[in-house]
Scaffold this motif. Sequence first.
Motif, PDB file in Angstrom:
ATOM      1  N   ASP A 191       0.831  -1.198   0.000  1.00  0.00           N
ATOM      2  CA  ASP A 191       0.000   0.000   0.000  1.00  0.00           C
ATOM      3  C   ASP A 191       0.866   1.249   0.000  1.00  0.00           C
ATOM      4  OD1 ASP A 191      -1.652   2.117   1.970  1.00  0.00           O
ATOM      5  OD2 ASP A 191      -2.818   1.137   0.410  1.00  0.00           O
ATOM      6  N   GLY A 195       0.783   4.163  -2.671  1.00  0.00           N
ATOM      7  CA  GLY A 195       0.498   5.541  -2.277  1.00  0.00           C
ATOM      8  C   GLY A 195       1.672   6.477  -2.514  1.00  0.00           C
ATOM      9  N   THR A 198       1.018   9.797  -4.512  1.00  0.00           N
ATOM     10  CA  THR A 198       0.360  10.865  -3.777  1.00  0.00           C
ATOM     11  C   THR A 198       1.273  11.423  -2.695  1.00  0.00           C
ATOM     12  OG1 THR A 198      -1.752   9.777  -4.148  1.00  0.00           O
ATOM     13  CG2 THR A 198      -1.686  11.464  -2.448  1.00  0.00           C
ATOM     14  N   LEU A 201       3.905  13.573  -4.137  1.00  0.00           N
ATOM     15  CA  LEU A 201       3.386  14.853  -4.622  1.00  0.00           C
ATOM     16  C   LEU A 201       3.115  15.802  -3.463  1.00  0.00           C
ATOM     17  CD1 LEU A 201       1.034  13.687  -7.492  1.00  0.00           C
ATOM     18  CD2 LEU A 201       3.033  15.141  -7.722  1.00  0.00           C
ATOM     19  N   TYR A 202       2.816  15.229  -2.291  1.00  0.00           N
ATOM     20  CA  TYR A 202       2.611  16.074  -1.121  1.00  0.00           C
ATOM     21  C   TYR A 202       3.903  16.264  -0.326  1.00  0.00           C
ATOM     22  CZ  TYR A 202      -2.451  16.459  -1.516  1.00  0.00           C
ATOM     23  OH  TYR A 202      -3.722  16.776  -1.929  1.00  0.00           O
ATOM     24  N   ARG A 204       5.831  14.165   1.389  1.00  0.00           N
ATOM     25  CA  ARG A 204       5.894  13.579   2.715  1.00  0.00           C
ATOM     26  C   ARG A 204       6.584  12.214   2.730  1.00  0.00           C
ATOM     27  NH1 ARG A 204       1.963  15.500   6.108  1.00  0.00           N
ATOM     28  NH2 ARG A 204       2.939  14.201   7.702  1.00  0.00           N
ATOM     29  N   HIS A 208       6.943   8.937   5.734  1.00  0.00           N
ATOM     30  CA  HIS A 208       6.411   7.606   5.489  1.00  0.00           C
ATOM     31  C   HIS A 208       7.484   6.544   5.536  1.00  0.00           C
ATOM     32  CE1 HIS A 208       2.602   9.392   4.643  1.00  0.00           C
ATOM     33  NE2 HIS A 208       2.084   8.191   4.471  1.00  0.00           N
TER      34      HIS A 208
ATOM     35  N   THR B 423      -0.265  21.808  -5.945  1.00  0.00           N
ATOM     36  CA  THR B 423      -1.166  20.789  -5.396  1.00  0.00           C
ATOM     37  C   THR B 423      -1.717  19.980  -6.555  1.00  0.00           C
ATOM     38  OG1 THR B 423      -1.836  22.409  -3.745  1.00  0.00           O
ATOM     39  CG2 THR B 423      -3.168  20.416  -3.926  1.00  0.00           C
ATOM     40  N   VAL B 424      -1.691  18.659  -6.405  1.00  0.00           N
ATOM     41  CA  VAL B 424      -2.204  17.791  -7.466  1.00  0.00           C
ATOM     42  C   VAL B 424      -3.308  16.909  -6.917  1.00  0.00           C
ATOM     43  CG1 VAL B 424      -1.635  15.945  -9.077  1.00  0.00           C
ATOM     44  CG2 VAL B 424       0.030  17.744  -8.641  1.00  0.00           C
ATOM     45  N   ASP B 428      -7.907   8.842  -9.611  1.00  0.00           N
ATOM     46  CA  ASP B 428      -8.442   7.852  -8.688  1.00  0.00           C
ATOM     47  C   ASP B 428      -7.694   8.033  -7.388  1.00  0.00           C
ATOM     48  OD1 ASP B 428      -8.838   4.205  -8.838  1.00  0.00           O
ATOM     49  OD2 ASP B 428      -9.914   5.778  -7.756  1.00  0.00           O
ATOM     50  N   TYR B 430      -5.679   8.272  -4.036  1.00  0.00           N
ATOM     51  CA  TYR B 430      -5.184   7.344  -3.038  1.00  0.00           C
ATOM     52  C   TYR B 430      -5.437   7.952  -1.663  1.00  0.00           C
ATOM     53  CZ  TYR B 430      -1.867   5.108   0.084  1.00  0.00           C
ATOM     54  OH  TYR B 430      -1.302   4.479   1.152  1.00  0.00           O
ATOM     55  N   LEU B 432      -4.729   7.364   2.480  1.00  0.00           N
ATOM     56  CA  LEU B 432      -3.969   6.608   3.467  1.00  0.00           C
ATOM     57  C   LEU B 432      -4.929   5.736   4.251  1.00  0.00           C
ATOM     58  CD1 LEU B 432      -1.846   9.519   4.939  1.00  0.00           C
ATOM     59  CD2 LEU B 432      -1.007   7.732   3.426  1.00  0.00           C
ATOM     60  N   LEU B 442      -2.299  15.415   5.359  1.00  0.00           N
ATOM     61  CA  LEU B 442      -1.165  14.961   4.555  1.00  0.00           C
ATOM     62  C   LEU B 442      -0.409  16.139   3.966  1.00  0.00           C
ATOM     63  CD1 LEU B 442       0.336  12.512   3.422  1.00  0.00           C
ATOM     64  CD2 LEU B 442      -1.142  12.610   1.430  1.00  0.00           C
ATOM     65  N   ALA B 490     -10.333  13.878  -1.177  1.00  0.00           N
ATOM     66  CA  ALA B 490      -9.086  14.256  -1.845  1.00  0.00           C
ATOM     67  C   ALA B 490      -9.075  15.751  -2.155  1.00  0.00           C
ATOM     68  CB  ALA B 490      -8.900  13.446  -3.118  1.00  0.00           C
ATOM     69  N   ARG B 493      -8.431  17.628   1.004  1.00  0.00           N
ATOM     70  CA  ARG B 493      -6.999  17.513   1.290  1.00  0.00           C
ATOM     71  C   ARG B 493      -6.215  18.522   0.474  1.00  0.00           C
ATOM     72  NH1 ARG B 493      -4.774  11.542   0.484  1.00  0.00           N
ATOM     73  NH2 ARG B 493      -5.059  12.049  -1.703  1.00  0.00           N
ATOM     74  N   ALA B 494      -6.634  18.680  -0.781  1.00  0.00           N
ATOM     75  CA  ALA B 494      -5.959  19.637  -1.660  1.00  0.00           C
ATOM     76  C   ALA B 494      -6.180  21.066  -1.187  1.00  0.00           C
ATOM     77  CB  ALA B 494      -6.477  19.467  -3.087  1.00  0.00           C
ATOM     78  N   HIS B 497      -3.778  21.791   1.467  1.00  0.00           N
ATOM     79  CA  HIS B 497      -2.391  21.933   1.006  1.00  0.00           C
ATOM     80  C   HIS B 497      -2.138  23.330   0.459  1.00  0.00           C
ATOM     81  CE1 HIS B 497       1.026  21.052  -1.897  1.00  0.00           C
ATOM     82  NE2 HIS B 497       1.529  20.741  -0.715  1.00  0.00           N
TER      83      HIS B 497
END
Lengths: 557, 566
Positions: A191, A195, A198, A201-202, A204, A208, B423-424, B428, B430, B432, B442, B490, B493-494, B497
């Motif tokens: 997982d 992930g 994402t 892109l953030y 982080r 992790h 920010t993206v 689909d 993801y 956590l 995040l 999502a 979340r964006a 950010h």
Amino acid sequence: MGFPIDRRVRRLTVVSVGLAWWSVVMTCVIYFALGELIVDPGSGNRWGVLAAASSALVVAVASIPLVDDRAARLVEVAVRRALLRRIYGADTLVARSELPAAGRLVSAATDGADKIAALRGGFVATIIGAVTTPLVVLVVIGLTIGWRVAGLLFVLLLLAPPVVGGLQRLFQRSSDRHRERSRRLAAEFLDALRGLRTVSLYGRVDDHAAHLAAASESQRRSVMRLLLGNQAILFVTDVVVYGGLAGAATATAVHLGSTGQLDAPRAVALVLLAVLLTKPLDHIGQFFYIGMTGVAAEKEVAGLLPAEPAQKSATEGASARSGAVSCGVIDVDFAYPDREPTLIDFTLQVGAGEIVALTGPSGAGKSTVLAMLAGDLVPDRGRVEFGGAPAHGRAHVAIVHQQTHLFAGTIADNLRLARPDASEAELWTALRGARLADEIAALPRRLDTEVGEFGTALSGGQAQRLSLARALLRDAPVLILDEATSHVDPRSEELIAETIASLAGRKTVVLATHSPRLAALAHRAVDIGSTSRHPTESVIDDVEMNRETETIRRVRR
Amino acid sequence: MTEHTLTDGRASQTRWLLSFGRPVLWPLLISIACRVAELAAGAALLGYAAHAAVSAVTTGSGSAVSVLLVVLTLAAIRGVFHYLEHYTGHWVAFRVLAMMRVFFYRRLAALAPAITYRHRTGDLLGRVTRDIDRLEVFFAHTVVPAVAAVVMPSGVLLWLIVIGYPGVALAVGVSVVVLGAGVPFVGRRRVGRNEAAIVAHLGTVSAHLADSIAGLREISAFGAAPERMRTLDRVERDLAVRRRVVARWSAARVALTRVCQVGALAAVVVTAHAGGADAATIAAMVAVMFATFPALEAVDAFAALLGSTTSSLRRIREIADGTSDTPGPSTADAWHPPESAPEIRFDGVAFAHPGRPGRRVLDRVDLTLPAGGFVGVVGPTGSGKSTLGALAARIWDPVVGRVLWDGHDLRHIPVDVLRDRVTVVDQDPYLLPTSIAANLRLGAPEATDERLWEALHAVDLDTFVRAMPDGLDTAISDRTLSGGQRQRLALARAILHDGAVIVVDEGTGQLDAATEARVVARLRREWAGRTVLWITHRESTLDRCDMVCRVRDGQVIVEESTASAC
């Protein structure tokens, strides 16, 4: 288990077990011969016995992998074939939507088949052998040394399963917990990889990575604690089973030997034979993994196969090549599973050589009607007719959908889907008909250009024209286009429109479209919104295969 | 592969493994020592038992009870070392596994996000995970027995020489070399080639089947199933042939092993007798030789796994040693953008995926996204619209041309700064597998609960989350949230950010029309003053955009929106 086992596989299993027994008997003979030779290395005929027994052993032992492989191959092919029948048996839209996820099917057909083959084609025989060969050894001991010794060792051997089994059950819960945690950690890792896009892109990833390391470390610590107790099984097995059998055999040998009831060769042989009794225990541990994964794979495959085998025979391949015929759906009802009815008492008749456009809002049922004509849906009530008689659409219809799947292979391969025996000339004729010939001829490898996943990508418009060319190659009397130009550039749409126009009178054409250019070609337009008597608000419009996620998802409009 | 490159490869792989394994070196050595001790105890047990049995006959005396006790004691000693060997072995296994996973994650992270957009990423990751597992098994369970297989027989040889039977030592030595270094490696290269072919065939079956399932509608329509199945028949036949070859070599090896084992025992008998040993001593030596067989069989497992383990290692290193597709600038070239929303310009941009350079997903794109503008990008699947967003976020660099941020090339912005300012939102999304709050934080680890609720309100999820018993701390699982809710989470979340540039790819595809309209309006307000790239294939949301671009087959056409910005 749900999966049927061929009689041949059973026979091969029996042969494999028989060979295992024979090998054990030969091994016993070898030990006795060695015993004699230890005492008197000069005895010539004992060397002869040793050589003969060794040859027999070698032949038997070498045959076992071959027999097992034969059985495994039979099983593997059978599993794959069953899964293929399941896949290709889903020949309607509804059946396809009920198909399990592609990933599961593909993995079952490759890895799954392999594991089941290992289980049925070798493991089963090995386990049966492992359980029964000690009995063979005991019989040999009984015949050559004495039944009391054999009996003593038999009783000790009987101790092994309850001791080992009892200990295993004692640690069952902790073993299960350990396995569960390992599985969870593996899943977390996978997982985390999924992930990564994402999380990166953030920005982080460092967090992790640290989290992953901490989780692994804590799992490791708890597992090591678990194992402190768990592994005690090894110690107990060594003392009780191995030590017990070897000790009892040696003590007996010493007792009988010192009182003159046993000669030296048989005394040595007794010790070696006792060790032979413990061999299977080692192997069971090794093969446990094969057993578990094989059984899990069988369960997975059984879950993918339908309860009863497919009733209908394979759908016919060839098309009924003829001039334009009339076609229609008469008094049909249709409802998608668990949905409000899409069509109730619906009739549509199209005359031979007519071009009919179906219009209406999204979800009203245009695609449903077209799928029914093409034979991709079976109406709940009513009938589908061609030339005035009920018939299956597959033979009479060639259909172009909104998006075309290009198979891995050449352009020629993709065209030949419609007619495998088509000549190159026929392929070019079809391409010319779809106004794609010049562009294909301009490609360096022309018809042999690789397309699909790993080949040259054709533009949307080119792919649609290719689909049209394929439909023309099929030479079916009815041509259906279901929103064939909605994702296509204007030039391609124009070319497709020209093709359709050129077919007037020669083929019956039914098209569903939002494009005014195409609708203008029709002799007649039928508005679905007004003729399907119970139009529904949100209806399953089409079942779309999402290639990215490899699942079939119902698209809601 | 020539012999030269093969040894080169193996040497470098071994060096890599050794350097990787340094932290676990001591437990590994202890495990090996325990295994050797265990095997020695086993040999001692058998040797003693055989000697005692024969002595009892020749001398006519012997205590069954004391023999039993000695055997049980030796078995107990063996048991202790067996336990210790497995315990330390597991210690090594788990440490190695953890180390590999973290190492691989970090390496992959350095190559992300570009590497995660590669074709069939799911397959790649699955395969690498299996490769890591295979390496762990090799390291922790195969290496130890293999090394012990060399050490223990050496000990036996030493013992034989010490007690004065060099002839027997020679016989044992030769047998050990044959059984330990010869037979297990017989035919391995040929078997390796066949096994590689089998893997390739299974890959062909997989791909063929996946292709068939994807195109099942077409196959049904043309009744092409029998033909498709016939194509696989050829592969099946070759598979069967190759498996038979592997089985035959396996049979040959087993046969050779048995022959050599019997031969070894016979040789011991002959040389021991020639050396003047009495029957009991000969019996003991035969039994000890017999006890080395299980040790030597471990080499077979080692040889069997060597090939696949080497290829696993190679695959892992291929990825781990890779370099990033989007390297950061040197400190001299670095430019830090200000906080304000930039104008993003595509200057003569063309892009093709690294694996398919011939097919340009975007070509000759000249496009300016105004600072603070809400730009819609629309087009059919595969048209290149997602790629526009990916280039703006510098997931990849264009093959031709540049992407400019207020006139500065994106390549001159340090990557971590860029990730912070852009920010993206993915197609689909993801999530956590932790809590809603963790997901929201995040992109904004310091955000207060109040801010979280504001973001949830903007996407119309606050009522839903408030209704959950654990509220913000509700755990996410596959069943908690529907597709539409995942998308909205999502988006929330964006929002948190809060980049200067926001790229949303099919962000509301799973929402019904009413909710979508509401959410888009709120996003429009939330993101006023940010440069937003709103990628979609639906026309319904476009009326809220300042500018609309249509993408078709890699070309971009700009239309001005008729409705003014909200």
